[in-house]
Design an enzyme around this catalytic site. Structure first.
Site, short mmCIF file in Angstrom:
data_model
loop_
_atom_site.label_atom_id
_atom_site.label_comp_id
_atom_site.label_asym_id
_atom_site.label_seq_id
_atom_site.Cartn_x
_atom_site.Cartn_y
_atom_site.Cartn_z
CD GLU A 1 -10.77 -95.68 -82.14
OE1 GLU A 1 -10.32 -94.61 -80.88
OE2 GLU A 1 -11.00 -95.56 -83.49
N PRO A 2 -10.06 -97.86 -76.37
CG PRO A 2 -10.64 -100.03 -75.28
CD PRO A 2 -10.66 -99.37 -76.41
N GLY A 3 -7.54 -96.90 -74.56
CA GLY A 3 -6.03 -97.24 -74.13
C GLY A 3 -5.65 -97.14 -72.76
NE ARG A 4 -6.09 -91.71 -69.92
CZ ARG A 4 -5.31 -90.05 -69.36
NH1 ARG A 4 -4.02 -90.54 -69.30
NH2 ARG A 4 -5.52 -89.44 -70.88
CE1 TYR B 1 -2.06 -92.33 -74.79
CE2 TYR B 1 -3.35 -92.62 -72.86
CZ TYR B 1 -2.94 -92.36 -74.35
OH TYR B 1 -4.03 -92.97 -75.52
N GLY C 1 -10.62 -92.74 -74.28
CA GLY C 1 -11.44 -91.52 -73.42
C GLY C 1 -11.64 -91.83 -72.18
CB CYS D 1 19.31 -80.26 -66.95
SG CYS D 1 21.38 -80.75 -67.22
CD GLU D 2 14.11 -78.89 -70.39
OE1 GLU D 2 13.32 -77.61 -70.20
OE2 GLU D 2 14.80 -78.15 -71.05
CE1 TYR E 1 -1.10 -83.61 -72.05
CE2 TYR E 1 0.24 -85.97 -71.02
CZ TYR E 1 -0.23 -85.24 -71.92
OH TYR E 1 -0.05 -85.61 -73.43
N1 LLP Z 1 -9.10 -93.39 -80.16
C1 LLP Z 1 -8.50 -91.68 -80.30
C2 LLP Z 1 -8.70 -91.10 -81.46
C3 LLP Z 1 -7.47 -90.84 -79.09
O1 LLP Z 1 -6.62 -90.10 -80.34
C4 LLP Z 1 -7.23 -91.39 -78.60
C5 LLP Z 1 -5.43 -91.07 -77.83
C6 LLP Z 1 -7.44 -93.10 -78.15
C7 LLP Z 1 -8.81 -93.49 -78.82
C8 LLP Z 1 -6.93 -93.57 -76.42
O2 LLP Z 1 -8.06 -92.47 -75.83
P1 LLP Z 1 -7.71 -93.33 -74.43
O3 LLP Z 1 -8.21 -94.72 -74.00
O4 LLP Z 1 -6.57 -93.99 -73.63
O5 LLP Z 1 -8.64 -92.00 -73.38
N2 LLP Z 1 -0.69 -88.16 -73.96
C9 LLP Z 1 -1.68 -88.69 -72.76
C10 LLP Z 1 -3.32 -88.72 -74.09
C11 LLP Z 1 -3.26 -88.15 -75.28
C12 LLP Z 1 -4.76 -89.11 -76.29
C13 LLP Z 1 -4.62 -89.13 -77.49
N3 LLP Z 1 -5.16 -89.81 -77.66
C14 LLP Z 1 -1.85 -87.93 -71.38
O6 LLP Z 1 -0.55 -89.18 -71.15
O7 LLP Z 1 -3.24 -88.00 -70.65
#
Ligand code: LLP
Length: 404
Positions: A259-262, A356, A225, A327-328, A302
């Site tokens: 759990e970093p993604g973004r 994402y 997050g 086409c949207e 979003y």
């Molecule tokens: N852990 C869990 C349980 C999650 O549901 C998520 C993201 C993460 C970790 C990673 O979160 P991050 O560090 O990336 O914020 N598609 C959307 C974001 C959806 C996030 C879903 N869950 C966007 O493009 O902003």
């Protein structure tokens, strides 16, 4: 400086480009912030699941946070050890649970009591003990976009505190379940620290009350997050983030899982697209490009902002919508964006597109998904080839031929 013109020429557009060195720096910065405690950074594979990206993190010692068995397979294939893999998600299917248990991953993160019963049943069939954690929904407003806010009871994620407690007691009494962790994730693109601290406090209190019941958990999983800068957001520093969490864990000897993604991939990524045409509908200016919502859906879904770099293009700027060929009317990559006059084949670079972006892509309008390129130590290499028409129809073709 990345030479986007060269990359566009070599690999064509639309194209995703990822700076692997940037990803490494982000990983190190976060890891460093948690030093002094046992911690696992479990990369949220959904943010960018390209095998080469996952392997890059694997080589840095990352774990993986997965939300489907497909993601678990990706993580394992890329060399992430099973003991650093977590499987989360509100709707796991039996075959996914079975495979996760057989793969002996670190734990399955449970999101309902009903799911716990399935896991227990499958573990009994396999005659093993399933390591589990419970995703707690602390009922905290994460103050982010509603679609990516997950910590309120109105969202489908996790279970409330009382249900969580009941689940842990049940699990402790089951021969086939072993509670090892606790999890929360209140949302994505978080830019305020208070909700994170509050959530951590609530969950840490629950850990304490469980330990009074002799349920001792090893892993304190704080989800992902951590927000990044797309435009002018004030973001949270990794050190402050870690301190806010650690301050809630006094007297608790637990391994932190994050759990970093973004945070790891968003600003490592660029989406390159070329201008096809310009047009004016009355007062409204449109710039049509070869990329579309099927490549980068965040603006449509979003109303997300991505900075657009026009590279060396100069001239007076006026507002335009940057739109794709799909086409949207919802197919736009930017709205009311100040751009100079554009010509056919001019290149636009959408920034912060490494999380994402590709992963949320589709074949809508029978458009092949973009190629992906890695940049590492000044060198570019292809990490996914552009999808061809044959790729798109591969799973349909045989049925057409069978009916001829
Ligand atoms: N852990 C869990 C349980 C999650 O549901 C998520 C993201 C993460 C970790 C990673 O979160 P991050 O560090 O990336 O914020 N598609 C959307 C974001 C959806 C996030 C879903 N869950 C966007 O493009 O902003």
């Amino acid at each position: 400086m990345i030479d986007f013109h060269v990359l566009a020429k070599e690999y064509s557009t639309p194209l995703y480009v990822y700076d692997f060195n940037y990803m490494s720096r982000q990983f190190e910065a976060l890891k460093e912030a948690f030093k002094g405690r046992k911690s696992i950074l479990a990369y949220a594979v959904k943010a960018n699941s390209n095998l080469s990206v996952v392997k890059h993190f694997a080589q840095m010692g990352s774990g993986a946070d997965c939300v489907s068995i497909g993601e678990v397979r990706r993580a394992l294939m890329c060399g992430i050890p099973a003991y650093r893999i977590i499987f989360s998600g509100v709707g796991k299917q039996d075959h996914e649970i079975r495979e996760a248990l057989e793969s002996d991953i670190l734990y399955i993160n449970l999101e309902s009591d009903a799911e716990m019963q399935r896991v227990e049943m499958i573990a009994r069939e396999l005659n093993i003990t399933a390591r589990i954690s419970v995703r707690v929904n602390p009922n905290i407003d994460a103050k982010t976009h509603p679609y990516i806010s997950t910590g309120l009871h109105s969202s489908k994620f996790g279970v409330d505190l009382n249900s969580a407690k009941r689940m842990y007691i049940r699990a402790k009494n089951s021969q086939y379940l072993e509670p090892v962790g606790i999890h929360f994730h209140i949302g994505s693109q978080l830019t305020e620290l208070d909700p994170i601290r509050e959530a951590a406090e609530i969950v840490a209190d629950l850990v304490r009350s469980l330990s009074a019941l002799k349920i001792n958990l090893k892993f304190f999983d704080v989800g992902g997050g951590l927000g990044v800068r797309y435009k002018n957001e004030t973001t949270i520093e990794p050190y402050e983030y870690a301190q806010a969490i650690l301050s809630t864990l006094t007297a608790l000897d637990m391994t932190i899982i994050c759990e970093p993604g973004r945070f790891l991939t968003a600003n490592a990524g660029y989406f390159l697209t070329k201008v096809l045409y310009e047009k004016q509908n009355g007062d409204k200016r449109f710039v049509m490009v070869d990329g579309a919502m099927n490549d980068l859906i965040r603006p449509s879904l979003y109303e997300a902002y991505h900075h657009v770099n026009t590279l060396d293009k100069e001239g007076e700027k006026t507002l335009a919508d940057i739109v794709g060929p799909v086409c949207e009317s919802g197919d736009f990559l930017a709205k009311d964006y100040a751009l100079p006059m554009m010509q056919h084949n001019d290149l636009l670079v959408f920034e912060s597109a490494g999380a994402y972006g590709f992963g949320m892509g589709s074949n809508y309008n029978t458009r092949g998904r973009s190629a992906e390129v890695a940049l590492e130590d000044g060198k570019a290499r292809l990490i996914r080839r552009r999808e061809s028409f044959d790729d798109i129809i591969a799973n349909e073709r045989e049925f057409l031929e069978a009916n001829e």
